[in-house]
Design a protein around this motif. Structure first.
Motif, PDB file in Angstrom:
ATOM      1  N   SER A   8       0.793  -1.233   0.000  1.00 16.09           N
ATOM      2  CA  SER A   8       0.000   0.000   0.000  1.00 16.09           C
ATOM      3  C   SER A   8       0.817   1.271   0.000  1.00 16.09           C
ATOM      4  N   GLY A   9       2.115   1.168   0.209  1.00 11.04           N
ATOM      5  CA  GLY A   9       2.937   2.373   0.211  1.00 11.04           C
ATOM      6  C   GLY A   9       2.932   3.075   1.552  1.00 11.04           C
ATOM      7  N   GLY A  10       3.730   4.121   1.652  1.00  5.58           N
ATOM      8  CA  GLY A  10       3.931   4.827   2.909  1.00  5.58           C
ATOM      9  C   GLY A  10       2.694   5.456   3.488  1.00  5.58           C
ATOM     10  N   ARG A  11       1.712   5.801   2.653  1.00  7.78           N
ATOM     11  CA  ARG A  11       0.505   6.467   3.167  1.00  7.78           C
ATOM     12  C   ARG A  11      -0.284   5.561   4.103  1.00  7.78           C
ATOM     13  N   ALA A  12      -0.123   4.264   3.951  1.00 12.93           N
ATOM     14  CA  ALA A  12      -0.841   3.334   4.820  1.00 12.93           C
ATOM     15  C   ALA A  12      -0.354   3.391   6.258  1.00 12.93           C
ATOM     16  N   LEU A  13       0.822   3.996   6.474  1.00 12.02           N
ATOM     17  CA  LEU A  13       1.392   4.091   7.812  1.00 12.02           C
ATOM     18  C   LEU A  13       0.777   5.217   8.629  1.00 12.02           C
ATOM     19  N   ALA A  14       0.079   6.106   7.983  1.00 11.12           N
ATOM     20  CA  ALA A  14      -0.430   7.293   8.659  1.00 11.12           C
ATOM     21  C   ALA A  14      -1.476   6.940   9.706  1.00 11.12           C
ATOM     22  N   GLU A  15      -1.405   7.624  10.849  1.00 10.90           N
ATOM     23  CA  GLU A  15      -2.444   7.446  11.859  1.00 10.90           C
ATOM     24  C   GLU A  15      -3.797   7.812  11.260  1.00 10.90           C
ATOM     25  N   GLY A  16      -4.796   7.035  11.628  1.00  6.92           N
ATOM     26  CA  GLY A  16      -6.133   7.296  11.120  1.00  6.92           C
ATOM     27  C   GLY A  16      -6.514   6.435   9.935  1.00  6.92           C
ATOM     28  N   THR A  17      -5.525   5.810   9.274  1.00 10.48           N
ATOM     29  CA  THR A  17      -5.883   4.928   8.164  1.00 10.48           C
ATOM     30  C   THR A  17      -6.391   3.600   8.709  1.00 10.48           C
ATOM     31  N   TYR A  18      -7.350   3.036   8.001  1.00  8.59           N
ATOM     32  CA  TYR A  18      -7.893   1.740   8.422  1.00  8.59           C
ATOM     33  C   TYR A  18      -6.832   0.657   8.323  1.00  8.59           C
ATOM     34  N   LEU A  19      -5.995   0.718   7.297  1.00  7.19           N
ATOM     35  CA  LEU A  19      -5.049  -0.373   7.027  1.00  7.19           C
ATOM     36  C   LEU A  19      -4.079  -0.614   8.181  1.00  7.19           C
ATOM     37  N   GLN A  20      -3.467   0.441   8.677  1.00  7.76           N
ATOM     38  CA  GLN A  20      -2.497   0.228   9.755  1.00  7.76           C
ATOM     39  C   GLN A  20      -3.197  -0.262  11.018  1.00  7.76           C
ATOM     40  N   ARG A  21      -4.427   0.200  11.238  1.00  3.90           N
ATOM     41  CA  ARG A  21      -5.154  -0.256  12.425  1.00  3.90           C
ATOM     42  C   ARG A  21      -5.585  -1.714  12.252  1.00  3.90           C
ATOM     43  N   ALA A  22      -6.036  -2.074  11.069  1.00  7.76           N
ATOM     44  CA  ALA A  22      -6.425  -3.456  10.817  1.00  7.76           C
ATOM     45  C   ALA A  22      -5.235  -4.396  10.970  1.00  7.76           C
ATOM     46  N   TRP A  23      -4.082  -3.943  10.505  1.00  9.91           N
ATOM     47  CA  TRP A  23      -2.870  -4.755  10.622  1.00  9.91           C
ATOM     48  C   TRP A  23      -2.560  -5.028  12.093  1.00  9.91           C
ATOM     49  N   ARG A  24      -2.645  -3.977  12.932  1.00 10.65           N
ATOM     50  CA  ARG A  24      -2.380  -4.151  14.362  1.00 10.65           C
ATOM     51  C   ARG A  24      -3.472  -4.972  15.049  1.00 10.65           C
ATOM     52  N   ASP A  25      -4.736  -4.657  14.721  1.00 12.93           N
ATOM     53  CA  ASP A  25      -5.854  -5.329  15.382  1.00 12.93           C
ATOM     54  C   ASP A  25      -5.912  -6.817  15.034  1.00 12.93           C
ATOM     55  N   ALA A  26      -5.689  -7.138  13.771  1.00 13.94           N
ATOM     56  CA  ALA A  26      -5.772  -8.537  13.346  1.00 13.94           C
ATOM     57  C   ALA A  26      -4.678  -9.376  14.001  1.00 13.94           C
ATOM     58  N   HIS A  27      -3.473  -8.829  14.070  1.00 17.15           N
ATOM     59  CA  HIS A  27      -2.400  -9.575  14.715  1.00 17.15           C
ATOM     60  C   HIS A  27      -2.639  -9.703  16.218  1.00 17.15           C
ATOM     61  N   ALA A  28      -3.297  -8.716  16.818  1.00 15.52           N
ATOM     62  CA  ALA A  28      -3.672  -8.826  18.227  1.00 15.52           C
ATOM     63  C   ALA A  28      -4.713  -9.924  18.414  1.00 15.52           C
ATOM     64  N   GLY A  29      -5.692  -9.970  17.514  1.00 15.97           N
ATOM     65  CA  GLY A  29      -6.712 -11.007  17.605  1.00 15.97           C
ATOM     66  C   GLY A  29      -6.177 -12.403  17.346  1.00 15.97           C
ATOM     67  N   ARG A  30      -5.116 -12.466  16.568  1.00 17.08           N
ATOM     68  CA  ARG A  30      -4.510 -13.763  16.238  1.00 17.08           C
ATOM     69  C   ARG A  30      -4.016 -14.512  17.472  1.00 17.08           C
ATOM     70  N   VAL A  31      -3.608 -13.798  18.506  1.00 21.10           N
ATOM     71  CA  VAL A  31      -3.037 -14.465  19.686  1.00 21.10           C
ATOM     72  C   VAL A  31      -4.111 -15.002  20.641  1.00 21.10           C
ATOM     73  N   HIS A  32      -5.371 -14.808  20.348  1.00 20.61           N
ATOM     74  CA  HIS A  32      -6.434 -15.391  21.174  1.00 20.61           C
ATOM     75  C   HIS A  32      -6.328 -16.913  21.149  1.00 20.61           C
ATOM     76  N   ALA A  33      -6.626 -17.546  22.276  1.00 14.11           N
ATOM     77  CA  ALA A  33      -6.488 -19.002  22.391  1.00 14.11           C
ATOM     78  C   ALA A  33      -7.287 -19.755  21.333  1.00 14.11           C
ATOM     79  N   ALA A  34      -8.418 -19.204  20.925  1.00 15.54           N
ATOM     80  CA  ALA A  34      -9.240 -19.879  19.913  1.00 15.54           C
ATOM     81  C   ALA A  34      -8.547 -19.957  18.567  1.00 15.54           C
TER      82      ALA A  34
END
Length: 388
Positions: free
Chosen positions: A338-364
């Motif tokens: 997605s390029g450097g713009r995806a790193l900006a605060e407020g973009t869905y992409l960077q938040r989804a990247w963080r949130d999905a990896h956080a959800g990945r560690v759930h025991a389920a």
């Protein structure tokens, strides 16, 4: 009614997206968002009709969760876990159901199922103590469902139960300082020597065989589905929703993006970019299709009054953990392209990247255990009971 709920949820998606930064700052989904969801009827989708619930098709419930998470991962996550709990309460004895919904059918519950607490047999029930972590959405709930091992007088474990605890009997400890799913408020729950009546407990051995005392009052097919199938899908679905939102934002960004390093070429004209979204889209679609198809197959057995085959229940878990991985792989690929713009605060992409990896560690989402059980059954080995 489910169609009306889905329509109401979709109307709220722009609002949830606009409030995503606020949820991260508060480390809680804003109360206004939870209230808006409540008004659509979302939290009643899996609740018994006799308590003003809708008894919706689980597919409709999961579809709504996926849509919410496509706007904001934290809102989707707590919607999923708070929304599934009425299904389990419906399996408890009627006394417990009346205590939760008898005075207020809008009552919500959070949970923490890892058996980190200790319950000692007492006359008429149990004395429960302990600390439980990761109770998502606990600030928006007035009851909690807690997992605990039951000990007899000799100190031996005799059962693994879910305990239903009212809000005035536990403390929420604010510890949720994390990099992903920051808005879920997944704080600790502390209980100190609280008496829990027998009627406010549910044995996991019963739910493992698709049984609960509450089926006497709530006799629809919905409440004969496997606990672990519904609850693990509850954890994977928001992550598939996050991947869907990431896909949508990536496509929109690439249509506008000009690549300076390639003489001003439009990113959307890059043939490799087209291949990437084709692959990512297929992974997301495959994850979702398998998750929902397996639930449909289980529903078909329930409708016929048949016992759900162990092989199917283990396939649910196989495709659930791999569905989570497919969704995260898609998010990773889209984020990297997605390029450097995806790193900006407020973009869905960077938040989804963080949130999905956080959800990945759930025991389920622990893949090895689920995949080993499926493979062992295929090879004809004995299966050790677990989260299937």
């Amino acid at each position: 009614m489910s169609k009306e709920v889905l329509a109401g949820v979709r109307d709220l998606l722009p609002t949830f997206r606009d409030r995503a930064d606020e949820a991260e700052r508060l480390r809680q989904v804003p109360e206004s968002s939870v209230k808006a969801l409540e008004e659509t009827g979302f939290f009643r989708m899996l609740q018994p009709k006799r308590f003003d619930g809708l008894e919706s098709d689980p597919i409709d419930f999961f579809t709504a969760v996926k849509e919410i998470a496509s706007a904001d991962g934290s809102t989707g996550w707590i919607s999923s876990v708070l929304g599934v709990h009425p299904w389990q309460v419906a399996l408890f004895p009627d006394e417990a159901q009346q205590a939760v919904w008898g005075q207020d059918t809008a009552t919500r519950l959070s949970s923490s199922y890892a058996p980190t607490g200790k319950a000692v047999l007492t006359e008429g029930g149990y004395t429960l103590s302990g600390k439980w972590s990761f109770s998502s959405g606990s600030a928006h709930a007035s009851w909690v469902l807690l997992g605990g091992l039951v000990f007899n007088e000799e100190g031996n474990v005799v059962d693994f139960k879910t305990f239903l605890v009212p809000g005035d009997k536990y403390e929420i400890v604010d510890v949720w300082n994390v990099v992903g799913l920051r808005g879920t408020g997944s704080n600790d729950i502390v209980v100190k020597d609280v008496f829990i009546p027998e009627a406010f407990t549910l044995s996991m051995s019963d739910t493992g065989r698709c049984f609960g005392p509450g089926q006497e009052q709530n006799n629809s097919e919905l409440y004969r589905m496997p606990f672990h199938s519904l609850f693990t899908t509850t954890i994977s679905t928001p992550i598939v929703g996050m991947a869907t939102g990431a896909y949508n934002e990536h496509v929109e960004m690439q249509q506008k993006r000009v690549r300076a390093a390639y003489l001003g070429e439009k990113a959307s004209s890059d043939p490799f970019a087209a291949v990437r979204i084709a692959k990512a889209g297929s992974e997301i679609d495959a994850a979702w299709a398998l998750l929902m198809n397996n639930i449909r197959e289980e529903q078909a057995h329930v409708a016929k009054g048949e016992k759900i085959p162990l092989g199917l229940r283990l396939r649910v878990r196989r495709d659930q953990v791999l569905g989570t991985q497919r969704a995260i792989d898609a998010i990773d690929a889209l984020f990297e392209a997605s390029g450097g713009r995806a790193l900006a605060e407020g973009t869905y992409l960077q938040r989804a990247w963080r949130d999905a990896h956080a959800g990945r560690v759930h025991a389920a989402n622990d893949p090895e255990r689920a995949l080993k059980m499926f493979g062992d059954l295929e090879f004809g080995h004995k299966i050790d009971p677990g989260m299937y």
